[in-house]
Every structure is written in C-alpha cells, then in structure tokens.
Design a protein around this motif. Structure first.
Motif, short mmCIF file in Angstrom:
data_model
loop_
_atom_site.label_atom_id
_atom_site.label_comp_id
_atom_site.label_asym_id
_atom_site.label_seq_id
_atom_site.Cartn_x
_atom_site.Cartn_y
_atom_site.Cartn_z
N UNK A 199 0.82 -1.21 0.00
CA UNK A 199 0.00 0.00 0.00
C UNK A 199 0.86 1.27 0.00
N UNK A 200 2.17 1.12 -0.17
CA UNK A 200 3.04 2.29 -0.25
C UNK A 200 3.64 2.73 1.07
N UNK A 201 3.47 1.91 2.13
CA UNK A 201 3.99 2.28 3.44
C UNK A 201 4.86 1.15 3.97
N UNK A 202 6.08 0.99 3.43
CA UNK A 202 6.96 -0.08 3.88
C UNK A 202 7.50 0.19 5.27
N UNK A 203 8.17 -0.80 5.82
CA UNK A 203 8.80 -0.60 7.12
C UNK A 203 10.00 0.34 6.95
N UNK A 204 10.24 1.22 7.91
CA UNK A 204 11.37 2.16 7.80
C UNK A 204 12.70 1.43 7.76
N UNK A 205 13.65 1.99 7.06
CA UNK A 205 14.96 1.38 6.97
C UNK A 205 15.91 1.82 8.06
N UNK A 206 15.52 2.82 8.83
CA UNK A 206 16.36 3.32 9.92
C UNK A 206 15.76 2.93 11.26
N UNK A 207 16.60 2.92 12.29
CA UNK A 207 16.15 2.53 13.62
C UNK A 207 15.19 3.54 14.23
N UNK A 208 14.27 3.04 15.05
CA UNK A 208 13.26 3.90 15.66
C UNK A 208 13.90 4.97 16.55
N UNK A 209 14.79 4.58 17.44
CA UNK A 209 15.33 5.54 18.39
C UNK A 209 16.36 6.45 17.72
N UNK A 210 17.02 5.94 16.69
CA UNK A 210 17.93 6.79 15.92
C UNK A 210 17.15 7.95 15.31
N UNK A 211 15.96 7.66 14.82
CA UNK A 211 15.11 8.71 14.25
C UNK A 211 14.64 9.69 15.33
N UNK A 212 14.34 9.16 16.50
CA UNK A 212 13.91 10.02 17.61
C UNK A 212 15.02 11.02 17.94
N UNK A 213 16.25 10.54 17.99
CA UNK A 213 17.37 11.42 18.33
C UNK A 213 17.58 12.51 17.28
N UNK A 214 17.07 12.25 16.08
CA UNK A 214 17.14 13.25 15.01
C UNK A 214 15.93 14.18 15.04
N UNK A 215 15.00 13.92 15.96
CA UNK A 215 13.83 14.80 16.09
C UNK A 215 12.55 14.25 15.52
N UNK A 216 12.54 13.00 15.04
CA UNK A 216 11.35 12.42 14.43
C UNK A 216 10.69 11.45 15.42
N UNK A 217 9.60 11.90 16.03
CA UNK A 217 8.88 11.07 17.00
C UNK A 217 8.02 10.05 16.26
N UNK A 218 7.92 8.80 16.73
CA UNK A 218 7.05 7.81 16.07
C UNK A 218 5.61 8.28 16.00
N UNK A 219 4.93 7.85 14.97
CA UNK A 219 3.51 8.14 14.81
C UNK A 219 2.71 7.14 15.64
N UNK A 220 1.86 7.65 16.51
CA UNK A 220 1.00 6.77 17.30
C UNK A 220 -0.28 6.51 16.50
N UNK A 221 -0.57 5.25 16.32
CA UNK A 221 -1.69 4.88 15.45
C UNK A 221 -3.03 5.15 16.12
N UNK A 222 -3.83 5.98 15.46
CA UNK A 222 -5.20 6.22 15.91
C UNK A 222 -6.17 5.91 14.77
N UNK A 223 -5.79 4.92 13.95
CA UNK A 223 -6.64 4.49 12.85
C UNK A 223 -5.98 4.51 11.50
N UNK A 224 -4.75 5.05 11.39
CA UNK A 224 -4.10 5.14 10.08
C UNK A 224 -3.80 3.77 9.49
N UNK A 225 -3.31 2.85 10.30
CA UNK A 225 -2.93 1.54 9.77
C UNK A 225 -4.12 0.86 9.10
N UNK A 226 -5.26 0.86 9.75
CA UNK A 226 -6.45 0.24 9.16
C UNK A 226 -6.91 0.99 7.93
N UNK A 227 -6.82 2.32 7.96
CA UNK A 227 -7.29 3.12 6.83
C UNK A 227 -6.41 2.89 5.60
#
Length: 411
Positions: free
Chosen positions: A270-298
C-alpha cells in the motif's frame, strides 16, 4: 481552598492585572515567564512554591491559547496520569486519553487553583541583558519595558507554521492550507484532499477526513515514519518511551524491530513499507514515532492512499516526487512548525542552526546566565511529562542561582 478536581473555570480565568513600571531596586524583580501554555504555567507554579514571584506574560487573551486552536478530534497521545502538571492532577473523568477541550479546561483551572500571576494581551518582542548586568530587560507590546531577575522562555514547540518553499506555490489557485488552520472534516466532505506530511498530525487528520466523509484522501510521504500502537493490551506506548530514554540508541533500535513486526502490519503493497532506519535513531534526530489512531487500518483498507512526497505545483496541479501530477480539491500541509525564537533571542547566541535553543531545562547558556528554555524538545516520553519535570528543575536552579535578585512573595 479550591477543589483540585473541579475544573469548572471561574467567571474570568484571565487575570487582567497589567505590569507596572520596572522596579527601581535590582533585588525587587520577578522572574518573567513568556508564554501561558503548560510549560509556562508549570514553571510559574514551581517558582511560587519556592516563594519566588513569577509573572507570566501571554500574547493571547487566554491561557493555553495554542491548545484552543488545535483540530477538534485531538486527544493526548500520553496518558492522563503522566500528563498532569505539578500540584494538580487531571480528573479521572477526563479518561485515559484526554481530549483537547479538557486540556484547555485543565490549564484554566491550573492557573486559577495556583493563583498564578498572569498578564494576557502582552507580547514580548525582545529579551536583552539589563544595563546593570544583574537581570533582563524585556521589550513588549504597548511600549512596555520590563526588568526581571531571570527569564523563562516557554512560547511552545509549535509556534510558527512551517511551509516549504515549494516551486509554483505562489501561482497555485487551488485551496491550500497549513494544518494549523484545520479544525474538522466538515468543510471537506465529498472532496478530494491531499495531506502532505506523515507525522502524528498528518496521520490523524487523514483519518479524520476519511471518517468525516471526504471522497478521497491521499497522504504524501517523504520519509516513511515509524508507527507504534498507542496502547497494546493496556500498556501505553508512552511507558516504553520512558523506559527507553536511558538505554543505548543501538539497543533500542534492535529491540524495536521485532516488536514492530509483531504489532504493526507490513503495508509495503500500500506504499507504506517498514522504515529502513532505527526507531530511536530517528527520535534522536527529532522524528517522533507516529501513534496509530486508525491510520494503519485506513491504509490497509485503501481509504487513505499513500503517495510520493510533494515536490511543488505545476500547471495548476500538485507535482509529486515520482513525477506524478495530481489535482486534489484541497491540499493540507502537515509540515510542522518553527520555534519562532529568532526575533526574541536570536542575537544572544543561544540558538542552533535550526533555530532551537542550545540548552533547555535547568541549564542556561554559558554566556547568558538567568535565561531558561522549556518546551522546545519533542521527547519520546511525552511532552507534558517532561514539561512538569523541567518546571521543577528550572525553579530549583533559579532559587539557587538568582534567589538574591528575585522578588519574593509576601509571607
């Protein structure tokens, strides 16, 4: 004494007192707190609890002004219990995930309950060292010049909407808005909408549009986000965020991968593959994970279509990074915010290349002691939780370093 669980605001939760002329004696100066959001209110209370006078200056006419302008469906992604500010718990009737309007009620009650000294309708334009070197001079609206022993800048993480300089934007005649202007899906019912940006705001607004009757919703994604469940079997994602803060980045990245495979479906088709970078590595760069409130199902059901990143406008259409041109009825840019601190403190050498304070919390810049910042990070453990902790640390630091110069409360 006010009932801490009664969040019915008083007749006028906006103190009308205006600041008087600068005190004549250096030892008769308050701590000025700029911004009456959660961070500013928490710091003001923590200072008052130590007997120090704190005056909160707010450019709007209410406390918590930015919260009043968020979209209607917004709920905290952090738990009620871990989102309370010092000295006043959020009532249980607000539920686990507190709604926007209840956050506003809580902030109003917080200011009233703690009898905070708040001056609304005053915008601070510039902060400079006082001429005597013993405090700070604030230049504010109405020609005011206010002198304080210390200054806490708490103007907020989401201050000034950021819109990329997309080619062709000035000539685009379609509907285009930053998501700071979005309130509900009602104006978009039956329309084709492109949401640009897959952070928490963009993801939630895309779901809101689908549920609100938009005919077609596309989500333009440049960098695939890490998506986590807000809660799994009662365990809030925030708890994991708190636990991970002290762990090595590489370890958290390794642990997060198998957990993501178990809890989050693979949406590559569906165009949303798994990220290629680590979750916490992204956090340290300022990118907070998206908390799912219905996007995955949509996305899985095809109600939200994931498309390539937006590169600009061309011939009245939207140009995507893969060369595709689309013609939505409306474009909503969920492209984040700038801190907007350049005019306030930009020439003091306290901002990094991206306009963020180089220090925060109890630390002050080496060459400008007495200047504090709170609320300018986006921690994985929860913004409100960290604001509450920062408030106590800042108040303790001010009491230790500036106590001899700060006005004290009567008694």
């Amino acid at each position: 004494m006010a009932d801490p669980t009664d969040l019915t605001p008083s007749a006028d939760p906006r103190p009308a007192q205006q600041p008087g002329p600068p005190p004549a004696h250096p030892a008769d100066r308050p701590v000025y707190v700029i911004g009456a959001g959660p961070g500013g209110l928490a710091v003001a209370h923590a200072l008052r609890a130590r007997g120090l006078r704190a005056v909160v200056l707010e450019r709007a006419g209410h406390v918590g002004d930015s919260w009043r302008h968020h979209y209607d469906r917004l709920h905290l992604h952090t738990t009620r219990r871990l989102s309370s500010l010092p000295g006043l718990p959020m009532p249980r009737r607000f539920g686990r995930w507190v709604a926007r309007d209840d956050v506003v009620r809580y902030l109003e009650k917080y200011a009233e309950h703690h009898k905070l000294e708040i001056v609304t309708g005053v915008e601070v334009f510039r902060v400079r060292r006082a001429s005597d070197g013993a405090g700070w001079l604030l230049r504010a609206s109405g020609g005011r010049e206010l002198t304080g022993a210390a200054v806490v800048v708490a103007t907020g993480f989401n201050h000034t909407p950021r819109i990329p300089d997309w080619p062709g934007r000035d000539t685009y005649t379609g509907e285009f808005r930053h998501t700071s202007e979005y309130r509900s899906a009602a104006p978009y019912a039956g329309r084709d909408v492109l949401v640009v940006g897959a952070g928490n705001t963009g993801a939630e607004i895309a779901v809101d549009l689908v549920e609100g009757g938009a005919a077609r919703v596309r989500l333009a994604v440049r960098t695939v986000p890490h998506i986590v469940r807000r809660s799994t079997a009662g365990w809030a994602a925030q708890y994991t965020g708190i636990a991970c803060r002290r762990l090595p980045v590489a370890l958290v990245d390794r642990l997060a991968r198998p957990l993501a495979r178990i809890s989050v479906p693979d949406l590559s088709a569906q165009g949303l593959p798994r990220p290629g970078t680590g979750l916490y590595s992204r956090v340290r760069e300022g990118a907070i994970p998206v908390q799912d409130v219905g996007l995955l199902d949509a996305v899985r059901d095809g109600r939200v279509e994931v498309v390539a990143a937006m590169d600009g406008f061309e011939d009245g259409k939207v140009l995507l990074a893969d060369g595709t041109r689309i013609a939505p009825d409306a474009v909503l840019a969920a492209t984040g915010y700038r801190r907007g601190l350049e005019g306030l403190v930009g020439d003091l050498g306290v901002l990094d290349a991206r306009g963020r304070p180089v220090v925060h919390g109890a630390r002050t810049p080496r060459d400008v002691p007495g200047l504090y910042f709170t609320g300018f990070t986006n921690p994985i453990s929860g913004m409100l939780r960290e604001l509450a902790l920062d408030a106590e640390r800042i108040a303790k630091a001010v009491a230790r370093r500036e106590a001899g110069r700060v006005s004290r409360l009567p008694g």
